[in-house]
Design a protein around this motif. Structure first.
Motif, short mmCIF file in Angstrom:
data_model
loop_
_atom_site.label_atom_id
_atom_site.label_comp_id
_atom_site.label_asym_id
_atom_site.label_seq_id
_atom_site.Cartn_x
_atom_site.Cartn_y
_atom_site.Cartn_z
N UNK A 150 0.83 -1.29 -0.15
CA UNK A 150 -0.10 0.10 -0.16
C UNK A 150 0.81 1.03 -0.19
N UNK A 151 2.19 1.43 0.60
CA UNK A 151 2.62 2.47 1.06
C UNK A 151 3.55 2.83 -0.39
N UNK A 152 3.76 1.63 -1.26
CA UNK A 152 4.25 1.83 -2.80
C UNK A 152 3.22 2.59 -3.11
N UNK A 153 2.51 2.00 -3.48
CA UNK A 153 1.20 2.10 -4.40
C UNK A 153 1.03 3.30 -4.08
N UNK A 154 -0.29 3.47 -2.72
CA UNK A 154 -0.53 4.88 -3.10
C UNK A 154 0.22 6.08 -1.87
N UNK A 155 0.97 5.84 -1.20
CA UNK A 155 2.34 7.07 -0.37
C UNK A 155 1.79 6.65 1.17
N UNK A 156 2.08 7.25 1.45
CA UNK A 156 2.87 7.60 3.23
C UNK A 156 1.77 8.00 3.62
N UNK A 157 0.88 9.06 2.89
CA UNK A 157 0.35 9.47 4.01
C UNK A 157 -1.30 8.83 3.52
N UNK A 158 -0.94 8.37 2.69
CA UNK A 158 -2.53 7.02 2.85
C UNK A 158 -2.97 6.17 4.29
N UNK A 159 -4.18 6.39 4.80
CA UNK A 159 -4.62 6.04 5.56
C UNK A 159 -3.75 5.07 6.53
N UNK A 160 -4.19 4.35 5.98
CA UNK A 160 -3.49 3.32 6.11
C UNK A 160 -2.54 2.82 6.92
N UNK A 161 -0.95 3.76 5.82
CA UNK A 161 -0.06 3.77 5.56
C UNK A 161 0.51 4.19 7.49
N UNK A 162 0.08 5.87 7.19
CA UNK A 162 0.23 7.07 8.29
C UNK A 162 -0.61 6.37 9.81
#
Length: 316
Positions: A150-162
């Motif tokens: 998810x972090x790679x595809x959607x970025x570090x601010x995506x809420x799962x990752x955040x």
């Protein structure tokens, strides 16, 4: 269109000790003992989400058991993040069956509750006789941990990752804006759009211009606000903080769901259906409703009709 009369009537809760925690459980239809169906809410939700389904299931002859899962309502909220992995959440449900003296049951899950039900079914297959999931399709386990992907595809601010990379930050914003966050989250007729930059949950907690229309009545919203003002959001967010741990925990079990399954998706739900669901859930029937994410509330009559029809065609 849902024409059911909005109601705050809901069973009175009982506190039940299971699996090292205490769950607040809402039970109805005890006269139908022997036909259990367990309803599992998601995040940030409560057993109250099933208020339209409980009376319909009882009338159809089911013993309905709807817990506030750990981290929610008056159920236990352990402080350790690892207390919220799917093995623990599934263990709570197994222990709940033991409490009522049931070998197995039909399990219904929405959102994160669906994740728990899918996981329960592969971890404890003999305790589940049928699966009904709403919104979240079976989470196929790829070669890389979910969060890393998810972090790679959607970025570090995506809420799962955040939630994982910046622990406590979102919790504090949501806790400080509980009513606004819940009012802005529970919406209908929202336009589908691609994920936007930033943490969507923090944005919802701060915006004065949410999309769509309110889903909940003022009285219904008050139930949610009172619950989360008391508990805060951290217990439920800790479910997200076990996402990669869950990936590892599910690595040594048969990934195929062998039980009969019903998957209900909303055509306007940002959670997309799975194109290969039948590969992992071969006995699945898929139904799509004209709904956003909160399917069982937004399309309560249609949800009840689909569930009861499916159960009547395959129920014991």
């Amino acid at each position: 269109m849902n024409t059911l009369t909005p109601s705050l009537s809901f069973p009175q809760p009982t506190l039940i000790a299971v699996n090292g925690v205490t769950l607040e459980v809402f039970e109805a239809g005890r006269e139908n003992a022997g036909r259990p169906i367990v309803l599992c809410h998601g995040w940030p939700d409560l057993a109250f989400t099933w208020r339209y389904q409980v009376p319909a299931l009882v009338a159809a002859g089911y013993h309905v058991i709807a817990p506030n899962q750990r981290g929610f309502g008056n159920s236990s909220r352990p402080s350790e993040v690892t207390a919220y992995d799917v093995a623990q959440l599934a263990g709570d449900l197994v222990a709940l069956l033991d409490h009522y003296g049931y070998e197995d049951a039909t399990f219904v899950g929405h959102d994160w509750g669906a994740m728990v039900v899918w996981s329960l079914t592969v971890l404890h297959p003999t305790r589940v006789n049928k699966v009904i999931c709403l919104s979240l399709p079976y989470p196929a386990r790829g070669e890389r941990p979910w969060l890393e992907f998810m972090e790679e595809v959607l970025g570090s601010d995506y809420y799962f990752v955040h939630f994982n990379r910046q622990p406590g930050v979102a919790d504090a914003v949501l806790d400080a804006n509980t009513e606004r966050f819940l009012r802005n989250l529970y919406r209908r007729n929202e336009p589908l759009q691609a994920p936007q930059p930033g943490n969507a949950m923090i944005e919802l907690a701060l915006t004065d211009s949410p999309h769509g229309e309110p889903l909940l009545s003022a009285d219904e919203l008050a139930v949610y606000v009172a619950a989360f003002e008391k508990t805060g959001f951290t217990g439920g967010i800790n479910w997200y903080r076990n996402f990669d741990r869950d990936w590892h925990l599910l690595g040594d079990v048969d990934p195929i769901i062998h039980q009969p399954a019903l998957m209900i998706s909303g055509d306007r739900d940002p959670v997309a259906p799975s194109p290969n669901l039948a590969e992992f859930v071969p006995n699945v029937e898929e139904v799509h409703l004209d709904s956003g994410h909160w399917i069982q509330q937004e399309q309560a009559e249609a949800t009840n009709r689909v569930i009861l029809d499916w159960l009547s065609r395959g129920a014991s």
